[in-house]
Motif scaffolding. Structure first.
Motif, short mmCIF file in Angstrom:
data_model
loop_
_atom_site.label_atom_id
_atom_site.label_comp_id
_atom_site.label_asym_id
_atom_site.label_seq_id
_atom_site.Cartn_x
_atom_site.Cartn_y
_atom_site.Cartn_z
N GLY A 6 0.79 -1.22 0.00
CA GLY A 6 0.00 0.00 0.00
C GLY A 6 0.83 1.27 0.00
N TYR A 7 2.12 1.15 0.26
CA TYR A 7 3.00 2.33 0.30
C TYR A 7 3.81 2.51 -0.98
CZ TYR A 7 1.72 2.44 5.14
OH TYR A 7 1.00 2.52 6.30
N ILE A 8 3.58 1.66 -1.96
CA ILE A 8 4.29 1.80 -3.23
C ILE A 8 3.46 2.71 -4.12
CG2 ILE A 8 5.10 0.60 -5.29
CD1 ILE A 8 5.73 -1.77 -3.50
N ASP A 9 4.07 3.82 -4.52
CA ASP A 9 3.41 4.81 -5.36
C ASP A 9 4.15 4.90 -6.69
OD1 ASP A 9 1.78 6.90 -6.24
OD2 ASP A 9 3.05 8.42 -5.30
N SER A 10 3.46 4.61 -7.77
CA SER A 10 4.05 4.63 -9.11
C SER A 10 5.28 3.74 -9.18
CB SER A 10 4.40 6.05 -9.52
OG SER A 10 3.26 6.87 -9.54
N GLY A 11 5.26 2.63 -8.45
CA GLY A 11 6.36 1.67 -8.49
C GLY A 11 7.52 2.03 -7.59
N ILE A 12 7.38 3.07 -6.78
CA ILE A 12 8.47 3.52 -5.92
C ILE A 12 8.07 3.40 -4.46
CG2 ILE A 12 9.92 5.48 -5.27
CD1 ILE A 12 9.75 6.39 -8.19
N LEU A 13 8.97 2.81 -3.67
CA LEU A 13 8.77 2.68 -2.23
C LEU A 13 9.69 3.66 -1.53
CD1 LEU A 13 7.66 1.09 0.24
CD2 LEU A 13 9.66 -0.38 0.02
N ILE A 14 9.12 4.50 -0.66
CA ILE A 14 9.90 5.43 0.15
C ILE A 14 9.86 4.89 1.58
CG2 ILE A 14 10.13 7.80 0.96
CD1 ILE A 14 8.80 8.68 -1.68
N VAL A 15 11.01 4.44 2.04
CA VAL A 15 11.12 3.72 3.30
C VAL A 15 10.59 4.53 4.48
CG1 VAL A 15 12.75 2.66 4.93
CG2 VAL A 15 13.00 2.28 2.47
N LYS A 16 10.87 5.82 4.55
CA LYS A 16 10.44 6.59 5.73
C LYS A 16 8.92 6.65 5.86
CE LYS A 16 10.47 11.29 3.93
NZ LYS A 16 10.98 12.61 4.10
N ASN A 17 8.20 6.58 4.73
CA ASN A 17 6.74 6.57 4.79
C ASN A 17 6.22 5.30 5.43
OD1 ASN A 17 6.78 9.03 3.50
ND2 ASN A 17 6.25 8.21 1.50
N VAL A 18 6.89 4.18 5.19
CA VAL A 18 6.48 2.90 5.77
C VAL A 18 6.87 2.85 7.25
CG1 VAL A 18 6.66 0.40 5.57
CG2 VAL A 18 6.78 1.82 3.51
N LYS A 19 8.05 3.35 7.59
CA LYS A 19 8.50 3.33 8.99
C LYS A 19 7.59 4.16 9.89
CE LYS A 19 13.02 4.13 9.13
NZ LYS A 19 14.47 4.16 8.98
N LYS A 20 6.97 5.18 9.35
CA LYS A 20 6.03 6.00 10.13
C LYS A 20 4.83 5.19 10.60
CE LYS A 20 6.93 10.37 7.76
NZ LYS A 20 6.36 11.38 6.85
N ARG A 21 4.55 4.10 9.93
CA ARG A 21 3.37 3.27 10.24
C ARG A 21 3.72 2.05 11.08
NH1 ARG A 21 0.86 7.43 9.36
NH2 ARG A 21 0.14 7.92 7.29
N ASP A 22 4.81 2.14 11.82
CA ASP A 22 5.22 1.08 12.75
C ASP A 22 5.49 -0.26 12.07
OD1 ASP A 22 5.17 2.76 14.95
OD2 ASP A 22 3.04 2.40 15.30
N VAL A 23 6.05 -0.22 10.87
CA VAL A 23 6.51 -1.44 10.21
C VAL A 23 8.00 -1.52 10.52
CG1 VAL A 23 6.82 -2.61 8.01
CG2 VAL A 23 4.78 -1.22 8.38
N SER A 24 8.46 -2.67 10.97
CA SER A 24 9.86 -2.78 11.38
C SER A 24 10.80 -2.60 10.19
CB SER A 24 10.13 -4.13 12.03
OG SER A 24 10.17 -5.15 11.06
N ARG A 25 11.96 -2.09 10.50
CA ARG A 25 12.99 -1.88 9.48
C ARG A 25 13.33 -3.22 8.80
NH1 ARG A 25 17.35 1.99 10.96
NH2 ARG A 25 17.55 2.82 8.90
N GLN A 26 13.42 -4.28 9.60
CA GLN A 26 13.75 -5.60 9.04
C GLN A 26 12.66 -6.07 8.08
OE1 GLN A 26 16.75 -7.22 9.53
NE2 GLN A 26 15.98 -8.36 7.78
N ALA A 27 11.40 -5.87 8.42
CA ALA A 27 10.29 -6.27 7.54
C ALA A 27 10.35 -5.51 6.22
CB ALA A 27 8.96 -6.04 8.22
N ILE A 28 10.70 -4.24 6.29
CA ILE A 28 10.80 -3.42 5.08
C ILE A 28 11.91 -3.95 4.18
CG2 ILE A 28 11.34 -1.13 4.16
CD1 ILE A 28 10.14 -0.01 6.84
N TYR A 29 13.08 -4.18 4.75
CA TYR A 29 14.21 -4.62 3.93
C TYR A 29 14.05 -6.06 3.46
CZ TYR A 29 16.15 -0.11 4.66
OH TYR A 29 16.31 1.25 4.65
N ASP A 30 13.34 -6.90 4.22
CA ASP A 30 13.00 -8.24 3.73
C ASP A 30 12.09 -8.13 2.51
OD1 ASP A 30 14.52 -9.44 5.70
OD2 ASP A 30 12.79 -9.94 6.97
N TYR A 31 11.11 -7.23 2.59
CA TYR A 31 10.18 -7.01 1.47
C TYR A 31 10.95 -6.56 0.22
CZ TYR A 31 6.35 -5.02 -1.24
OH TYR A 31 5.47 -4.72 -2.24
N ILE A 32 11.87 -5.62 0.41
CA ILE A 32 12.68 -5.11 -0.70
C ILE A 32 13.48 -6.24 -1.34
CG2 ILE A 32 14.67 -3.64 -1.24
CD1 ILE A 32 13.48 -1.66 0.90
#
Length: 70
Positions: A6-32
């Protein structure tokens, strides 16, 4: 659907937008890693399916730098 999708806009993920929503850094980088996203700038990743639009990416970088300098 992964909640990070839900945080991917036009195919681009901005990490700080996801971290604001209490998603762990590890979960974000695993997703990437799982989705084979490519780094295009500090905290910015693009999906493989998306062709990079340099002017759009540059505008996001500028917007990101404005917020960090405030």
């Amino acid at each position: 659907m992964n909640k990070i999708d839900g945080y991917i806009d036009s195919g681009i993920l901005i990490v700080k937008n996801v971290k604001k929503r209490d998603v762990s850094r590890q979960a974000i980088y695993d997703y990437i890693k799982i989705n084979h996203m490519e780094k295009i700038g500090p905290g910015m990743y693009i999906t493989q399916e998306t062709l990079e639009d340099e002017s759009y990416t540059l505008s996001l970088r500028c917007r990101s730098e404005e917020h960090t300098s405030e």
